[in-house]
Design a protein around this motif. Structure first.
Motif, PDB file in Angstrom:
ATOM      1  N   GLY B  22     -15.550  -3.016   4.381  1.00 55.25           N
ATOM      2  CA  GLY B  22     -14.488  -3.472   5.270  1.00 55.25           C
ATOM      3  C   GLY B  22     -13.847  -4.777   4.863  1.00 55.25           C
ATOM      4  O   GLY B  22     -13.183  -5.417   5.667  1.00 55.25           O
ATOM      5  N   ASP B  23     -14.015  -5.194   3.609  1.00 56.18           N
ATOM      6  CA  ASP B  23     -13.384  -6.449   3.198  1.00 56.18           C
ATOM      7  C   ASP B  23     -12.121  -6.214   2.374  1.00 56.18           C
ATOM      8  O   ASP B  23     -11.356  -7.133   2.155  1.00 56.18           O
ATOM      9  N   LEU B  24     -11.912  -4.992   1.928  1.00 61.18           N
ATOM     10  CA  LEU B  24     -10.701  -4.683   1.164  1.00 61.18           C
ATOM     11  C   LEU B  24      -9.922  -3.582   1.874  1.00 61.18           C
ATOM     12  O   LEU B  24     -10.500  -2.669   2.462  1.00 61.18           O
ATOM     13  N   LEU B  25      -8.620  -3.700   1.815  1.00 64.75           N
ATOM     14  CA  LEU B  25      -7.754  -2.681   2.388  1.00 64.75           C
ATOM     15  C   LEU B  25      -6.813  -2.176   1.294  1.00 64.75           C
ATOM     16  O   LEU B  25      -6.121  -2.966   0.655  1.00 64.75           O
ATOM     17  N   PHE B  26      -6.833  -0.876   1.085  1.00 63.28           N
ATOM     18  CA  PHE B  26      -5.968  -0.270   0.077  1.00 63.28           C
ATOM     19  C   PHE B  26      -4.777   0.358   0.776  1.00 63.28           C
ATOM     20  O   PHE B  26      -4.941   1.061   1.776  1.00 63.28           O
ATOM     21  N   SER B  27      -3.596   0.125   0.257  1.00 67.71           N
ATOM     22  CA  SER B  27      -2.402   0.707   0.861  1.00 67.71           C
ATOM     23  C   SER B  27      -1.628   1.488  -0.188  1.00 67.71           C
ATOM     24  O   SER B  27      -1.500   1.056  -1.337  1.00 67.71           O
ATOM     25  N   CYS B  28      -1.143   2.648   0.229  1.00 69.95           N
ATOM     26  CA  CYS B  28      -0.310   3.471  -0.645  1.00 69.95           C
ATOM     27  C   CYS B  28       1.056   3.605  -0.002  1.00 69.95           C
ATOM     28  O   CYS B  28       1.172   3.706   1.222  1.00 69.95           O
ATOM     29  N   ALA B  29       2.077   3.646  -0.830  1.00 70.48           N
ATOM     30  CA  ALA B  29       3.425   3.754  -0.300  1.00 70.48           C
ATOM     31  C   ALA B  29       4.257   4.629  -1.223  1.00 70.48           C
ATOM     32  O   ALA B  29       3.790   5.064  -2.281  1.00 70.48           O
TER      33      ALA B  29
END
Lengths: 297, 326
Positions: B22-29
């Motif tokens: 829960g320390d990294l957030l991956f985002s795709c766009a």
């Protein structure tokens, strides 16, 4: 880790007086005191400490100290996560200059908006005083239903025969006529009504409509979205006879736009409503009530 | 709460994923670069450059070393999370839509869209520990469902694959043989395309969101319908709180209709529902377009939403959120 944040508000309960006979010397009466009590902390972190002691006059005093215990967020101490924290930036993030401001904290406070007030449904506010309740009774004479013509029984909007009545083809104009006539005849104070405003007079659309809306009209803003016309009616009728209540609705969404207008028969009533309800808390919001200013066009 | 706004993407968000800690957030766009952020303060850690099309989804390995992404450029790529370098590229003949690592990170399921004459397919790939030994061979290819498969995830013990997509039917496949094991009941199932699918923290049930303006909770083994959450907007994204019995639905009207109405009409809030009572708890506003992606931090104390507006909004809950009673 818990940190006691104290905001003491000691309530001194009424001291139960000791008999003077029992008061020998002012030493060592502590054994007479009930032991210290600690209640909580409950789920809201409220902790109560009840202590007893004697004051200078030898009276027993109960001191209740209410404190809130707040838990501070525990820092996560995951070794891997800490390691990742120190990772080198890569990709586009390397060239990122300080001023790029990719990450910002919202300036707006966003709340989890409850669909209704927690616990209870939004209810109308209690009448502020007896005098106001009296007023509403007095205004009952002026309560004439435009659908069935009954006096003092119900408002047009609450008419039980509403569905049976023939639909009014021009809703805006027609009530205007009856309203003003009602205002003229019903008020009975000999208030001057200009010929153009009298019942049955020839009317020309736009300017007349505005005229009607301006009469003793009170603008109410900062309404909650759940407020409907009946709610406003309920709120304002206590001040005197109301001829019109209107809540602006968004045509697309069907939700309230947060403001409305209330027209009173008597100007004094309107003024009183403004005095009383401006700044009044209604459904979690603070109402703003003021004279409606005529539209400037 | 004051959400953290992350404006790293130029185009609408498609997917969000937290790593296990829960320390990294991956985002795709839809812009071609997946991005990784620190989940506590929203600082950008890096970007993964190399795709040549919209990136539809991603998944991160349990130890947060490897990332897999599926893109419209007809590839799925494996990345080194720390450095952003490409480890391997899986080539397909049609756009890759959904990717999901199996438990243990030794397998991955990748779905591909129908394209030209090709039908949609579910591919199972073996993921090697050493990236140099990685091959593009499929262990299993499942074909059958009509239309796009929007999401395919692993079932319990990696023995099944759950898929859902445009034909509005949820299917459970045997991950060894590729046999169709179960199919959601037409009566109780969704009526319109399923846009999103999310597993609960313990993997015992999962939530599907659909354009029919509802989200449904299903048992992962028997595929029986447990709950239905009805809303007034098409659901694009769903998430389950790992901490409380809450589900979050995100959505809004179709992106093409957004500009014709004002933002309040679009209903672009993330809506919280009580998982058991199916009652609405509240809404979190903020996006200027439909919400396309939602993810809960594994600790349940924050969640993030990604919108058509290109923003990721990271919300750390206020303390009173945890005491909400209906």
């Amino acid at each position: 880790m818990a940190i006691d944040q104290t905001d003491p508000n000691p309530n001194q309960s009424k001291p139960s007086k000791l008999r003077w006979g029992e008061l020998e010397e002012d030493d060592d009466l502590d054994f007479l005191l009930p032991p210290k009590e600690v209640i909580g902390p409950d789920e809201n972190g409220i902790k109560k400490v009840i202590e007893y002691k004697f004051n200078e006059e030898g009276n027993k005093v109960k001191i209740t100290t209410t404190t809130r215990v707040r838990k501070l967020a525990k820092a996560r101490l995951n070794k891997r996560a800490l390691e990742r924290r120190n990772w080198e930036k890569f990709g586009d993030a390397v060239r990122e200059d300080v001023g790029s401001r990719l990450t910002m904290v919202s300036t707006e406070e966003i709340l989890l908006e409850r669909p209704r007030a927690p616990g209870t449904k939004p209810e109308e506010i209690k009448v502020a005083g007896d005098s106001l309740a009296q007023l509403s009774k007095g205004g009952a004479v002026l309560m004439v239903c435009r659908t069935c013509g009954k006096k003092g029984d119900h408002w047009t909007s609450k008419c039980p025969y509403k569905d049976l009545a023939a639909p009014v083809e021009t809703f805006v104009d027609k009530p205007a006529a009856s309203e003003t006539s009602m205002a003229a005849s019903g008020a009975g104070k000999g208030a001057y009504v200009p010929p153009s405003m009298r019942a049955g007079a020839e009317r020309t659309g736009g300017s007349d409509m505005r005229r009607r809306n301006d009469e003793n009209s009170v603008r109410v803003t900062n309404l909650s979205e759940d407020t409907r016309e009946p709610d406003l009616m309920e709120l304002f009728r206590t001040f005197g006879p109301v001829t019109r209540v209107y809540v602006a609705m968004d045509q697309k969404t069907g939700t309230s736009r947060g403001f409305g207008f209330v027209n009173f028969v008597n100007r004094e009533d309107a003024q009183r409503a403004i005095n009383k309800l401006n700044g009044y808390g209604y459904d979690n919001l603070i109402l703003r009530v003021e004279w409606a200013t005529p539209r400037s066009n | 709460m004051r959400p953290i706004l992350m404006k790293g993407h130029e185009r609408p968000l498609t997917f969000l994923k937290y790593n296990r800690d829960g320390d990294l957030l991956f985002s795709c766009a839809k812009d071609h670069t997946p991005t990784v952020w620190f989940a506590d303060n929203g600082e950008r850690l890096g970007t993964y450059r190399g795709h040549n099309g919209a990136v539809w989804s991603c998944d991160v390995s349990r130890d947060s070393t490897r990332l897999i992404t599926g893109s419209a450029d007809q590839t799925a790529k494996l990345w080194n999370v720390q450095t952003g370098t490409q480890l391997f590229t899986f080539n397909f003949d049609s756009p890759a839509r959904s990717v999901d690592f199996a438990i243990g990170d030794k397998l991955a399921v990748i779905t591909t869209d129908p394209f030209m004459e090709l039908t949609s397919a579910i591919h199972v790939k073996r993921i090697t520990r050493d990236a140099t030994e990685q091959t593009g061979e499929s262990v299993l290819v499942i074909k059958g469902p009509q239309g796009r498969i929007n999401r395919a995830i692993w079932g319990p013990l990696n023995s099944t694959i759950i898929s859902a997509g445009e034909d509005a039917v949820i299917r459970i496949w045997d991950s060894e043989t590729g046999k169709l094991l179960r199919e959601a009941d037409k009566e109780s199932g969704h009526k319109k395309p399923i846009t999103s699918l999310a597993k609960s923290a313990d993997g015992s049930h999962f939530l599907t969101g659909s354009l029919d303006k509802s989200a449904k909770l299903w048992d992962v083994r028997t595929l029986t319908l447990i709950k239905t959450y009805v809303t007034e907007r098409p659901v694009n994204a769903v998430a389950l709180s790992p901490l409380l019995d809450h589900v979050v639905l995100g959505g809004g009207q179709d992106a093409s209709a957004v500009t014709t109405t004002d933002h309040r009409a679009g209903k672009f809030e993330a809506k919280f529902y009580d998982k058991i009572l199916q009652e609405e708890i509240g809404g979190v506003k903020g996006h200027f377009g439909p919400i396309n992606a939602l993810a809960f931090n594994p600790d349940g104390k924050s969640f993030s939403s990604g919108g058509e507006d290109g923003y990721v909004r990271l919300h750390h809950f206020d303390p009173d959120y945890f005491n909400i009673k209906i």
